[in-house]
Structures are given as structure tokens and as C-alpha cells.
Design an enzyme around this catalytic site. Structure first.
Site, mmCIF file in Angstrom:
data_model
loop_
_atom_site.group_PDB
_atom_site.id
_atom_site.type_symbol
_atom_site.label_atom_id
_atom_site.label_comp_id
_atom_site.label_asym_id
_atom_site.label_seq_id
_atom_site.Cartn_x
_atom_site.Cartn_y
_atom_site.Cartn_z
ATOM 1 N N GLU A 146 -38.265 -33.691 25.614
ATOM 2 C CA GLU A 146 -38.101 -34.908 25.401
ATOM 3 C C GLU A 146 -37.532 -35.679 26.647
ATOM 4 O OE1 GLU A 146 -35.728 -35.555 21.961
ATOM 5 O OE2 GLU A 146 -37.514 -34.546 20.575
ATOM 6 N N GLU A 184 -42.118 -31.289 17.192
ATOM 7 C CA GLU A 184 -40.681 -31.396 16.426
ATOM 8 C C GLU A 184 -41.295 -32.564 15.220
ATOM 9 O OE1 GLU A 184 -37.302 -32.217 18.048
ATOM 10 O OE2 GLU A 184 -37.533 -30.792 19.639
HETATM 11 O O1 IFM Z 1 -32.044 -32.249 17.413
HETATM 12 C C1 IFM Z 1 -32.825 -32.812 18.299
HETATM 13 C C2 IFM Z 1 -33.566 -31.831 19.110
HETATM 14 O O2 IFM Z 1 -32.577 -31.364 19.869
HETATM 15 C C3 IFM Z 1 -34.508 -32.943 19.917
HETATM 16 N N1 IFM Z 1 -35.193 -33.669 19.075
HETATM 17 C C4 IFM Z 1 -34.579 -34.441 18.074
HETATM 18 C C5 IFM Z 1 -33.695 -33.615 17.158
HETATM 19 C C6 IFM Z 1 -33.172 -34.412 16.092
HETATM 20 O O3 IFM Z 1 -32.305 -35.444 16.595
#
Ligand code: IFM
Length: 449
Positions: free
Chosen positions: A172, A356
Site C-alpha cells: 500500500e 486484502e
Molecule cells: O490493517 C490494515 C493493513 O495493515 C493494511 N491494509 C488495510 C488494513 C485495514 O486497515
């Protein structure tokens, strides 16, 4: 009473589609163990007002000691692949120079533990906790960061790269650059456009350098992981449409365009061109180093309205639809839209992994999470049916963990963690996924090695 939608079974996806779950180092390991160096998240959390309850990752889920039990949970979920991250400060406590043998040994054991359970290891090298020693030298603002990251990549991947299924340099990049250096919500907590512009560029360069190091080591299946978030105009006015476009440029196109098209979007350059490091135009050959897949992290969308003031001149309007426990709008259609868009405008035939997806919510009987996951898996199937080459899906997260500035209160896990006893208890969503992902031996064949 509304009925809960069923999770689509494994057989509803193409042959070979991979299911998994994800975590990250600082969020679960327990950073105080095993000789790890200080990180900028330790300092950020120690600063009043930054993190709910001033909580940090010193103990977290104590995965450092309980990793075998946790990998058993991933295996019993019937997952094919497990996405985890390595902590730079655990491997190199000072960020550069000497490595910490205990740190490398830990990741070595972890990877072998996955293989022993038939799980494919999917590593992310950097998931946000920067060694404090490098933060002291300006962190991602420093033009030496790509070199330092290349050194870290070499150290960790020379040890585990022979056994991982996939690798991505940075999780990210929007969060690393903008959430942390422009919005100030994550470490190092800056609100500075020049810092954000430089951090963004150096993160992209670090990604490209890291891919180069891994190619030279002969490591295969390398990718990039971006988080994409819809920016919906709050009204039909031209001003709100332009504001939403600026948000989309900063959040989404700021990373997809350099990675795939070798340029920054015009709507972004309008605000940051004068803040980028000298010679930035010459860096795109490194940044767009070919990757083997693109990872999309998807959670929500925001309604964006024009706002007075300095560039980018937008503000978030309240969501209109149902929201998760932390106020994120639930908008599964956005996942289909992004999968279509990424393939159409950027990655073409390259495999796309949803690296994710998940929601924060309470309780062991987490029917809201099952509903959320069912809707997003259905949105993903829609994209697949249209021909978008999506090849895998990871739920965030295996277990409740350190949710950064929200501390331990925002629970994203499929497994409940009691942060007093550290006991793990699978939630209803875990049980439902384990049933959906069961291998029936007929439609899907035996589990891939
Ligand atoms: O917990 C985070 C993760 O570290 C990165 N992506 C989003 C998740 C939820 O906020």
C-alpha cells in the site's frame, strides 16, 4: 430476520484459483522479541494523541512465539496461500549494515512452517514499520531510501527467497506516502506536501530497485500491492467531479500510472511537480520494472466534495450506505469496478490478486463479516465472468491485531484474539470460510504442492 448470504464454494471459482489470508509483521509479531530494532511506529505510538490508548506493537499477538499455532489456523482454514510481511528492523535493527541472525532465523522457520503445512508463502517485504535509525535520517523523504531498501531486500531474500511462492516489495504505497506524510494519520505523522511527494517517489523507486534485486537473485512471481479506494463525487456539480478526480489521482492513479505507464497523472502533477526530487522524470524505467502480478487491496469508497483551501481542495462527505464498525462504507460493486479498470487501463492480461479485503467488526458470531465477504467474493466472480484475470483472494486478516492508529479495538480478524490471555478463537466467519474453501477432491483436485 434477514438471511445471511452463503459464501461461494471453491468450486464456484476457476480451477487453480487461490484462497488465502493475510497479516503483517508489526501488527502481529510482538516487536519487543528477538532482537528487533526500534521502529518509527514505536515512536509514533509513544507520542500523545497519535494512537488510540497509546498502544503499540511491542507484544501484539505474540506471533513471534505462537507462529506454529497460527500457521495451523491458516492450514485448518483450508487456505492455499498465506500472505505475511518481514520486519525490516527485525532483520536489520539499524536499517542498514549488520543483520540480526535471530530475525532471519524467525522468517526462515516461518517459511518452512508454511511449506510443511502445504501453504504457499506470499511475502511482502515492507508493511510500514520503518527502522527508527532510517526515520532519523529522514525516512522515505531521503533519496537514499531506495538503496537502503535494496540492501534490506538482498539480506532477507537471499535467505528465504528460494522458498517463497510470491514476493512484493511494499504494501500500500499510498499509505506509506500520503496517509503518513500528508494526512498525518500514520507514522511519521507529517502533514507536509513536499514530504509526501518525495516519500511517494522514493517508495516507487524503492519498489523498482527491490524488484531488480529479486530478479538478480532468480526469485520468481514478483508483484506490486496497491490499495485502491473509490472516489465518488458527493454531488453532480462540476466542482465535486473535479475534486473526486483529484482524489482518484492521488489515491489510485499516483501508483498505477508510474508502475504500468511510466508517468504521473497530470491532475497529481498540478499539485506536486514543484515538490518532487530533481530528476524524477528519469526514474520511470526503474519504477516500471516488469512485475508478474498486481495485488489490489480493496475495502471501501469515499464520497468526495470540493473544499476551499490549498490543493488538492477536497473534503470527505459522510457515507450514504451501510458502514463497517469503523465507519467504512460497504460497497462491493467498487471491487468489480476496480478489477475491470486495473486490467483495462493498466495490467492487461497480468494476473490480479485481491491481496486484502475484509472488515472491522466485533464478536465471535460475526455474521456481518460473512455477509461482507460473501458480497465481495460475488463482486469478484462478476469480474472473473467478464474475463478479468483475477487468480486469487486474501482475507484481511487471519486474526485480530494491531490496527495502527486505531490500536487493538478495531478487530479485522477471522480469529478472535483475547489481548489479555492471547488465546485465539476462530469466529463464525472463519468456520464459514473453512467450509467454503474445503477441497472436495472432485471439482478441484488435490491441494497444490
Ligand atoms: O490493517 C490494515 C493493513 O495493515 C493494511 N491494509 C488495510 C488494513 C485495514 O486497515
Amino acid at each position: 430476520m434477514t438471511s445471511m448470504p452463503a459464501l461461494p464454494p471453491r468450486s464456484a471459482f476457476p480451477q487453480g484459483f487461490l484462497f488465502g489470508t493475510a497479516t503483517s509483521a508489526y501488527q502481529i509479531e510482538g516487536h519487543r522479541f528477538g532482537g528487533a530494532g526500534r521502529t518509527h511506529w514505536d515512536s509514533f505510538a509513544a507520542t500523545p494523541g497519535n494512537v488510540a490508548g497509546a498502544e503499540d506493537g511491542a507484544l501484539a499477538c505474540d506471533h513471534y512465539h505462537r507462529w506454529a499455532e497460527d500457521l495451523d489456523l491458516v492450514a485448518a482454514l483450508n487456505a492455499d496461500v498465506y500472505r505475511f510481511s518481514t520486519s525490516w528492523a527485525r532483520v536489520m535493527p539499524e536499517g542498514t549494515g549488520p543483520v540480526n541472525p535471530q530475525g532471519l532465523d524467525f522468517y526462515d522457520r516461518l517459511v518452512d512452517g508454511m511449506l510443511a503445512r502445504g501453504l504457499k508463502p506470499a511475502v511482502t517485504l515492507y508493511h510500514w514499520e520503518l527502522p527508527q535509525a532510517l526515520a532519523d535520517r529522514g525516512g522515505w523523504r531521503n533519496a537514499d531510501m531506495p538503496d537502503w531498501f535494496a540492501e534490506f531486500t538482498q539480506a532477507v531474500m537471499a535467505r528465504i527467497g528460494d522458498r517463497v511462492w510470491s514476493a512484493a516489495p511494499v504494501n500500500e504505497p499510498w499509505c506509506v506516502a500520503w496517509l503518513s506524510h500528508f494526512e498525518g494519520h500514520h507514522a511519521p505523522g507529517l502533514r507536509d506536501i513536499r514530504a509526501a511527494a518525495r516519500a511517494m517517489h522514493h517508495v516507487l523507486l524503492a519498489h523498482g530497485r527491490s524488484i531488480g534485486v529479486m530478479r538478480d537473485l532468480g526469485i520468481k512471481n514478483l508483484g506490486a500491492v496497491v490499495n485502491l479506494e473509490g472516489a465518488t463525487p458527493a454531488s453532480d456539480t462540476a466542482e465535486d467531479h473535479a475534486a473526486a478526480d483529484r482524489r482518484d489521482a492521488i489515491y489510485n492513479r499516483a501508483f498505477l500510472e508510474p508502475l504500468f505507464l511510466g508517468r504521473y497523472p497530470e491532475a497529481l502533477l498540478e499539485g506536486i511537480a514543484s515538490h518532487l526530487p530533481d530528476g524524477w522524470q528519469d526514474d520511470f524505467d526503474t519504477i516500471r520494472a516488469p512485475v508478474d502480478w498486481i495485488g489490489v487491496n480493496y475495502y471501501t469508497r469515499r464520497r468526495i466534495a470540493a473544499a476551499p483551501g490549498a490543493w488538492p481542495g477536497y473534503a470527505e462527505a459522510p457515507p450514504r450506505g451501510p458502514c463497517t464498525g469503523i465507519g467504512w462504507e460497504i460497497h462491493p460493486e467498487g471491487l468489480t469496478d476496480f478489477l475491470r479498470r486495473v486490467a483495462r487501463d493498466y495490467s492487461g492480461d497480468l494476473p490480479i490478486l485481491v491481496t486484502e479485503n475484509g472488515m472491522a467488526g466485533d464478536g465471535l458470531t460475526d455474521s456481518a463479516r460473512i455477509t461482507y465477504l460473501a458480497a465481495h467474493l460475488q463482486a469478484l466472480r462478476t469480474a472473473i465472468a467478464e474475463g478479468v484475470p483475477v487468480t486469487g483472494y486474501f482475507v484481511w486478516s487471519l486474526m485480530d491485531n494491531y490496527e495502527w492508529a486505531l490500536g487493538y479495538a478495531a478487530r479485522f480478524g477471522l480469529v478472535h484474539v483475547d489481548f489479555e490471555s492471547l488465546a485465539r478463537h476462530p469466529k463464525a466467519s472463519y468456520q464459514a470460510l473453512a467450509r467454503a474453501w474445503a477441497r472436495d477432491g472432485l471439482a478441484n483436485g488435490p491441494k497444490a504442492p
